[in-house]
Scaffold this motif. Structure first.
Motif, PDB file in Angstrom:
ATOM      1  N   PRO A 144       0.821  -1.223   0.000  1.00  0.00           N
ATOM      2  CA  PRO A 144       0.000   0.000   0.000  1.00  0.00           C
ATOM      3  C   PRO A 144       0.852   1.270   0.000  1.00  0.00           C
ATOM      4  O   PRO A 144       0.516   2.246  -0.683  1.00  0.00           O
ATOM      5  N   ALA A 145       1.966   1.275   0.726  1.00  0.00           N
ATOM      6  CA  ALA A 145       2.837   2.451   0.756  1.00  0.00           C
ATOM      7  C   ALA A 145       3.463   2.709  -0.620  1.00  0.00           C
ATOM      8  O   ALA A 145       3.574   3.865  -1.055  1.00  0.00           O
ATOM      9  N   GLN A 146       3.889   1.650  -1.319  1.00  0.00           N
ATOM     10  CA  GLN A 146       4.455   1.810  -2.659  1.00  0.00           C
ATOM     11  C   GLN A 146       3.389   2.325  -3.625  1.00  0.00           C
ATOM     12  O   GLN A 146       3.659   3.195  -4.462  1.00  0.00           O
ATOM     13  N   TRP A 147       2.173   1.781  -3.526  1.00  0.00           N
ATOM     14  CA  TRP A 147       1.047   2.226  -4.357  1.00  0.00           C
ATOM     15  C   TRP A 147       0.837   3.729  -4.166  1.00  0.00           C
ATOM     16  O   TRP A 147       0.773   4.477  -5.138  1.00  0.00           O
ATOM     17  N   ASP A 148       0.730   4.137  -2.924  1.00  0.00           N
ATOM     18  CA  ASP A 148       0.482   5.548  -2.628  1.00  0.00           C
ATOM     19  C   ASP A 148       1.623   6.426  -3.136  1.00  0.00           C
ATOM     20  O   ASP A 148       1.395   7.517  -3.670  1.00  0.00           O
ATOM     21  N   PHE A 149       2.859   5.947  -2.991  1.00  0.00           N
ATOM     22  CA  PHE A 149       4.007   6.732  -3.433  1.00  0.00           C
ATOM     23  C   PHE A 149       3.973   6.910  -4.951  1.00  0.00           C
ATOM     24  O   PHE A 149       4.182   8.013  -5.459  1.00  0.00           O
ATOM     25  N   ILE A 150       3.708   5.831  -5.681  1.00  0.00           N
ATOM     26  CA  ILE A 150       3.683   5.914  -7.139  1.00  0.00           C
ATOM     27  C   ILE A 150       2.541   6.824  -7.602  1.00  0.00           C
ATOM     28  O   ILE A 150       2.723   7.651  -8.499  1.00  0.00           O
ATOM     29  N   LEU A 151       1.387   6.726  -6.985  1.00  0.00           N
ATOM     30  CA  LEU A 151       0.302   7.626  -7.357  1.00  0.00           C
ATOM     31  C   LEU A 151       0.627   9.068  -6.954  1.00  0.00           C
ATOM     32  O   LEU A 151       0.159  10.014  -7.607  1.00  0.00           O
ATOM     33  N   GLY A 152       1.444   9.230  -5.929  1.00  0.00           N
ATOM     34  CA  GLY A 152       1.935  10.555  -5.578  1.00  0.00           C
ATOM     35  C   GLY A 152       2.841  11.130  -6.658  1.00  0.00           C
ATOM     36  O   GLY A 152       2.843  12.341  -6.911  1.00  0.00           O
ATOM     37  N   LEU A 153       3.612  10.269  -7.325  1.00  0.00           N
ATOM     38  CA  LEU A 153       4.438  10.720  -8.445  1.00  0.00           C
ATOM     39  C   LEU A 153       3.553  11.217  -9.587  1.00  0.00           C
ATOM     40  O   LEU A 153       3.895  12.189 -10.263  1.00  0.00           O
ATOM     41  N   GLU A 154       2.428  10.532  -9.790  1.00  0.00           N
ATOM     42  CA  GLU A 154       1.484  10.977 -10.822  1.00  0.00           C
ATOM     43  C   GLU A 154       0.936  12.349 -10.447  1.00  0.00           C
ATOM     44  O   GLU A 154       0.850  13.248 -11.294  1.00  0.00           O
ATOM     45  N   ALA A 155       0.553  12.528  -9.198  1.00  0.00           N
ATOM     46  CA  ALA A 155      -0.032  13.795  -8.756  1.00  0.00           C
ATOM     47  C   ALA A 155       0.958  14.948  -8.922  1.00  0.00           C
ATOM     48  O   ALA A 155       0.554  16.095  -9.147  1.00  0.00           O
TER      49      ALA A 155
END
Length: 157
Positions: A144-155
């Protein structure tokens, strides 16, 4: 819910191809690695979230989101002598290979290239299988932390 990354060569099957399948989704056939098979068969559940990754292209990276749309079931291409992924040792009575179906969720605003992901390989993405040397799996878990981080890169794009 669990999180996953699925790799596909865009010349063979791209995020646009998955989008074109609509609500029906697409069986993710042809996986012939026992570790990836075990994850699909034993761990994936309907509704799990997927990072869709384009590999073996000019700019590999995460390009979209998908979801697991079915429980695992035997991959019929293993039993078909005409299929590209036929496995003559696989038996319909005791299937060796399984698949899940994926359904398109959305494209990312822009691709998140592997080179950008690797910039964080010593930090928040250190344990992500994608950034480990020699990792060739086409299906891999994402925390979940990696998911959130990668979607943070998108943001941040």
């Amino acid at each position: 819910m669990a999180y996953w990354l699925f790799k596909s060569e865009p010349d063979a099957f791209s995020i646009a191809d998955l989008k074109a399948k609509g609500a029906a989704g697409e069986p993710w056939d042809g996986v012939r690695n026992y570790q990836a098979r075990n994850m699909m068969r034993d761990q994936m559940r309907i509704g799990d979230a997927v990072l869709f990754y384009h590999s073996n292209c000019a700019e590999p990276g995460v390009v979209g989101l998908a979801e697991v749309a079915s429980q695992a079931y035997p991959d019929a291409t293993a039993f078909d002598p005409q299929a590209k992924y036929c496995d003559p040792k696989s038996d319909p009575a005791r299937p060796r290979w399984y698949l899940v179906e994926l359904r398109y969720v959305r494209h990312l605003r822009g691709p998140i290239p592997l080179r950008e992901i690797k910039l964080h390989a010593d930090g928040p993405l250190a344990d992500m299988p994608l950034v480990r040397r020699g990792n060739r799996l086409s299906v891999m878990p994402v925390t979940p932390a990696q998911w959130d981080f990668i979607l943070g890169l998108e943001a941040a794009q």
